[in-house]
Design an enzyme around this catalytic site. Structure first.
Site: not given
Ligand code: SIN
Length: 520
Positions: A24, A52-53, A56-59, A124, A286, A345, A386
């Site tokens: 990843g 997962s890398s 990943a949608q979020g930045g 976010e 969250r 998650h 990330l």
């Protein structure tokens, strides 16, 4: 390591300066940033395709915008962490973040830009300012991994071993000197190295509902535990509130950025319910949002994400991945609210490391989700994962460049290290049933809401399951090891804090929770 009756002999030996386990963002970063060292990169899947890398949608959060600063980013990170993050380490994370974005740009990562060509910065939940860079809207991880993977493929000093399952770390005289693996042809290969880096990712597959791919079975964490490494903060598992609830495994993620762009959470009658739970509504932390959804579901109510405006013409290019996930499962988010549910998650806990990624075991470093540097505490701030892998992956590399040359070459170990691989019985039908049982127990007893009773029930179930499983070093064993570790840590922490919610909690002063199992 000793072998049992079903032990297999080593069929080949490979030697490296550095052995990196996992491909990843963390593993790829380490491989790339140790240019003069011979790196062996072992990956259970194809290079850069697992874990997962790439999903990943979020930045990536980084203080690069006008009016922002690493100190402000650190303040938001510490607030989210519910008192358990280590300020000095968070300072490193946020101060070194902007340089990692610059390094990715230099590799050709195509981040999204605004109309005048500057990096487009999104905001976010729980971030005080807009500081998140994205790529292709909500496909950030895939683009970063593409850039890293292509560079690794062209790197002459990196040898990649794909579809290779690492079974155990190998130690000699108290030092980690390599790993035993089964290669793509099922041969047992001994990889020896001056230094070993764990970058195996998270544990999400241990839960029945998860956004993580099926390869996230906690292999690195389980191996490190068996080798006696110190582990930390294992009870803290982040549950994402909005996974698409269509019976898929893993559950497709619907990024938090949708709520940042105005999507609301509604019940079956279309009524927004988050304002009943928190003043920040859909952008509450969250864990608060995830538990609100669970609360409604426990009353037999439905929970839906109304993203019609967020994915409408105003934001048409921002969420291609989320829209595709919905369309693939027969929902059109541009026309209707879509069913969502919480899912495991991210694991805040892991193998305890210092700011250079050194574990408590000589010869072993770790970075990315398998590690616990102490920057996320009890709750990770969105888009800091990330960043963690990039910043601390690079720090591991810098440390290796200093440390490795002082260590004896791996060739000197050949013939000295006597190992057999114990029973690694391939995953069969019985294992599939056992996995379902582990994942089911983790979801119902060690999930969003925990009690001492539920955690003791879980530990009792895991003891019974271990009798059905027998010895070995397979993914299912790793799942069971990780399940037990998380449940035990959750039982020990009798308070509620961040993502760890005990409905039977008693107030206690918070402190980081370190543990050591296995041989050490
Ligand atoms: C998301 O896109 O909602 C997830 C981002 C993250 O986990 O930081």
């Amino acid at each position: 390591m000793t072998g049992g009756a079903a032990a297999s002999r080593v069929q080949a030996v490979e030697t490296h300066d550095v052995l990196v386990i996992g491909s990843g963002v963390g593993g790829l970063t380490v491989a790339l940033e140790t240019p003069d060292l011979r790196v062996g990169l072992l990956t259970k899947t194809e290079l850069g395709r697992g874990g997962s890398s790439p999903l990943a949608q979020g930045g990536v959060a980084a203080a690069i915008g006008p009016g922002d600063s690493p100190a402000a980013h650190a303040e938001d990170t510490l607030a989210a962490a519910a008192g358990l993050a280590v300020p000095e380490r968070v300072r490193i994370l946020t101060e070194e973040g902007p340089a990692r974005i610059a390094a990715l740009l230099a590799l050709g990562t195509r981040f999204d830009r605004d109309d005048v060509g500057h990096l487009a910065l999104g905001r976010e939940a729980a971030h005080g300012v807009a500081r998140i860079v994205h790529a292709n809207g909500d496909a950030t991880g895939a683009e970063i991994v593409r850039a890293l993977r292509e560079t690794v493929e062209a790197a002459p000093m990196v040898e990649v071993f794909e579809r290779t399952f690492v079974c155990e770390l190998v130690m000699e005289q108290g030092r980690v000197v390599g790993a035993l693996a089964r290669d793509a042809a099922d041969a047992v290969v001994l990889h020896l190295a001056r230094a070993v880096v764990l970058a195996t990712g998270g544990i999400g597959h241990v839960y029945w509902h998860t956004t993580n791919p099926r390869d996230n079975t906690g292999d690195g964490l389980a191996m490190a535990a068996r080798a006696g490494a110190r582990l930390a903060d294992l009870e803290f598992v982040q549950f994402h509130p909005t996974a698409l609830d269509v019976g898929a495994d893993p559950m497709p993620l619907l990024t938090e950025a949708l709520r940042g762009a105005g999507a609301t959470l509604v019940d079956e009658s279309g009524r927004r319910f988050m304002p009943d739970f928190h003043p920040a509504g859909e952008l509450a932390p969250r864990d608060v949002v995830a538990r609100a959804l669970r609360e409604l579901q426990s009353q037999g109510r439905r929970t839906l994400l109304d993203a019609r405006d967020a994915v409408g013409p105003r934001h048409a290019s921002k969420f291609p991945t989320a829209v595709r996930h919905c369309l693939d499962h027969g929902f059109d988010p541009r026309r209707e609210p879509v069913p969502v549910s919480p899912a495991a998650h991210y694991h805040m806990g892991g193998v305890a490391v210092d700011t250079h990624g050194r574990t408590s075991l000589a010869g072993l470093w770790a970075c990315g989700e398998v590690s616990c540097v102490g920057v996320h505490g009890a709750n990770r701030l969105a888009s800091n994962s990330l960043l963690d892998a990039l910043v601390f992956g690079a720090r591991v590399s810098r440390d290796l460049m200093r440390a490795v040359r002082r260590l004896p070459p791996a060739k000197a170990l050949v013939g000295r290290v006597d190992v057999r691989l114990g029973d690694t019985s391939t995953e069969d039908g019985a294992c599939a049933k056992i996995r379902r049982d582990i994942r089911d127990v983790m979801w119902s007893e060690v999930g969003l809401v925990r009690t001492a009773d539920s955690l003791r029930r879980a530990l009792g179930c895991f003891t019974q399951i271990s009798r059905r499983l027998g010895p070995g070093a397979s993914e299912t064993h790793n799942l069971l090891t990780v399940a037990g570790l998380v449940a035990k840590a959750a039982l020990d922490r009798r308070e509620s804090r961040g993502a760890h919610f005990r409905s039977d909690s008693v107030p206690t002063p918070g402190s980081r929770h370190e543990t050591s199992v296995g041989n050490g």
